[in-house]
Motif scaffolding. Structure first.
Motif: not given
Length: 485
Positions: A350, A378, A467
């Motif tokens: 991420h 995220h 996510g």
């Protein structure tokens, strides 16, 4: 509070937020120590539900203060809860039951062992898991706690091999790792992240410095020489003149833990390190995995030396086999299935650096396959602060689907960056470099029908990010299973 007595007395321990990655792992260790463990959390299902059910650890998906009584010896809670926001915690406080935050409990536990903290912005989860399989291969008396389910630990987050060493993944967010008491630290990487708490690179670097200063005189700091941030922290620690042994590892390292060769052949990676005459094989993609393997080797050799043992032929063979068969953890280049010659993968990457490294690694393993990615960023703060880096991180993907940003309750973002901003910025970069198509679907499941048409035999489909878009890959896998049947 969290003492030897609690473990010896088979005490009742109640964990609030029990399905969190770290709290669940701690629940496992308490369960294996014969404590009577139970807890509560929110109804949403996580991978940890399966772990708790497998161990027959009772957990509740509602909050009921009547469960808290004086039979409970200790209440452990995640940092997400306080007595003001959780009635069970408030009840424990009212009954004067000892209460401790998860990170502090981990810290208290670390005092009981010769403890090793694994930290870094990237790589700490897989590195900790690799250390666990190395401990098993070398028959070293260690307990290992990982912040994810480890396929090589039969789907658990922990492995218990003895009571001398404790290897734990330790988290930099809000400086939670400062509760830990390490004799050794593995530092994989340091760069800007968690911008809601560390607004500058210097602020997060200084947090790692403070953690490394937790090392006692004569402690050891294993650091990645290829990472400029980790090297900078190591240099600061060196200048403290506190008799900390610095052990570099990586392609540019000097000494036994330099990676002297690395190449990929038909979906396998082969590497060697200066301190071993043997070559090692990995079945997971990416040069970064060789870095993780090198430091797990370094730690294993140091602990063997601490036990007055040598890495004999039997141990070497066990280590080679462990690396060759290493499957890693959930959501780290995890293959969730193969159907109709389409490989379905999932990865937690991420941060732009992790994304770039992950995609490069997958492409190196499968150069002839198209790589199609669904990415959900995220936190708004990370996306905003690193927007240009994100836009340049997807060059190894043939097709990319972007979605809305997965928000975090912990941040208070008032800027204008959103999922569309990331998509548009990346589309410009990819179009100018002729890197392939880029799409945007606000809700990740809205990409299902287009992907059913796009995906062909020989492709790789990867859900990527911290996510919750991973169910898209699961649904597509099932679709192609039925279609293929």
């Amino acid at each position: 509070m969290f003492t030897e007595d609690i473990l010896k007395q088979q005490s009742k321990v109640y964990l609030i937020g029990i399905k969190g990655t770290g709290v669940c792992a701690l629940a496992e260790l308490l369960h294996f120590a014969n404590c009577d463990v139970s807890g509560s959390d929110i109804p949403e299902e996580f991978y940890t539900d399966a772990i708790l059910k497998k161990l027959n650890i009772p957990f509740y998906t509602d909050i009921d203060p009547s469960r808290i009584n004086k039979d409970i010896s200790l209440v452990i809670h995640s940092a997400a809860y306080t007595a003001e926001t959780n009635q069970e915690l408030a009840r424990a406080q009212e009954l004067e039951i000892p209460i401790i935050k998860y990170t502090d409990a981990l810290g208290e536990l670390s005092k009981r062992f010769d403890s090793i903290g694994v930290c870094g912005v990237h790589g700490k989860t897989t590195t900790t898991a690799m250390c666990g399989v190395m401990m098993r291969a070398a028959n070293l008396p260690a307990q290992v706690l990982v912040g994810s389910a480890v396929i090589d630990f039969d789907g658990m987050s922990t492995i218990s091999l003895g009571n001398k060493y404790f290897i734990a993944e330790t988290c930099e967010y809000r400086e939670h790792f400062l509760s830990f008491h390490p004799k050794r630290i593995i530092l994989t990487s340091v760069e800007s992240d968690h911008q809601d708490y560390f607004p500058t690179y210097e602020s997060i670097r200084d947090a790692f410095v403070r953690y490394c200063r937790n090392l006692p005189e004569g402690g050891q700091l294993f650091y990645c020489a290829d990472d400029s941030g980790a090297s900078e922290v190591a240099n600061i620690i060196k200048n403290d003149n506190r008799n900390i042994e610095l052990i570099p590892y990586g392609f540019t390292a000097k000494g036994d833990w330099q990676i002297t060769s690395y190449h990929v052949d038909t979906g396998k990676a082969f590497f060697s390190v200066a301190g071993f005459s043997n070559d090692f094989e990995l079945s997971i993609p990416g040069k970064h995995e060789a870095l993780n393997a090198a430091v797990s080797l370094a730690l294993t050799k140091e602990l063997l030396k601490n036990e007055n043992k040598k890495a004999d032929d039997i141990i070497i063979d066990n280590i080679k086999s462990a690396f060759k068969n290493f499957k890693s953890t959930k959501r780290r280049s995890e293959t969730i299935g193969i159907e109709n010659d389409i490989i379905f993968m999932d990865d937690y990457g991420h941060h732009p650096t992790a994304i770039k490294t992950t995609l490069e690694g997958i492409k190196s393993f499968y150069p002839k396959r198209r790589l199609i990615v669904s990415f959900m960023s995220h936190t708004f703060t990370r996306t905003s602060y690193l927007l240009d880096d994100f836009a340049n991180a997807f060059n190894d993907a043939d097709i990319v689907f972007f979605h809305k940003i997965y928000a975090s309750a912990r941040e208070d973002y008032k800027g204008g960056v959103n999922g569309v901003s990331l998509y548009e910025k990346t589309q410009v970069v990819r179009n100018s470099a002729q890197k392939g198509e880029t799409f945007y679907y606000e809700e990740f499941m809205d990409a299902f029908d287009p992907l059913c048409e796009i995906l062909k035999p020989g492709d790789i489909f990867l859900t990527l990010g911290a996510g919750n878009n991973w169910p898209l890959g699961v649904k597509l896998l099932k679709h192609f299973e039925v279609k293929h049947d």
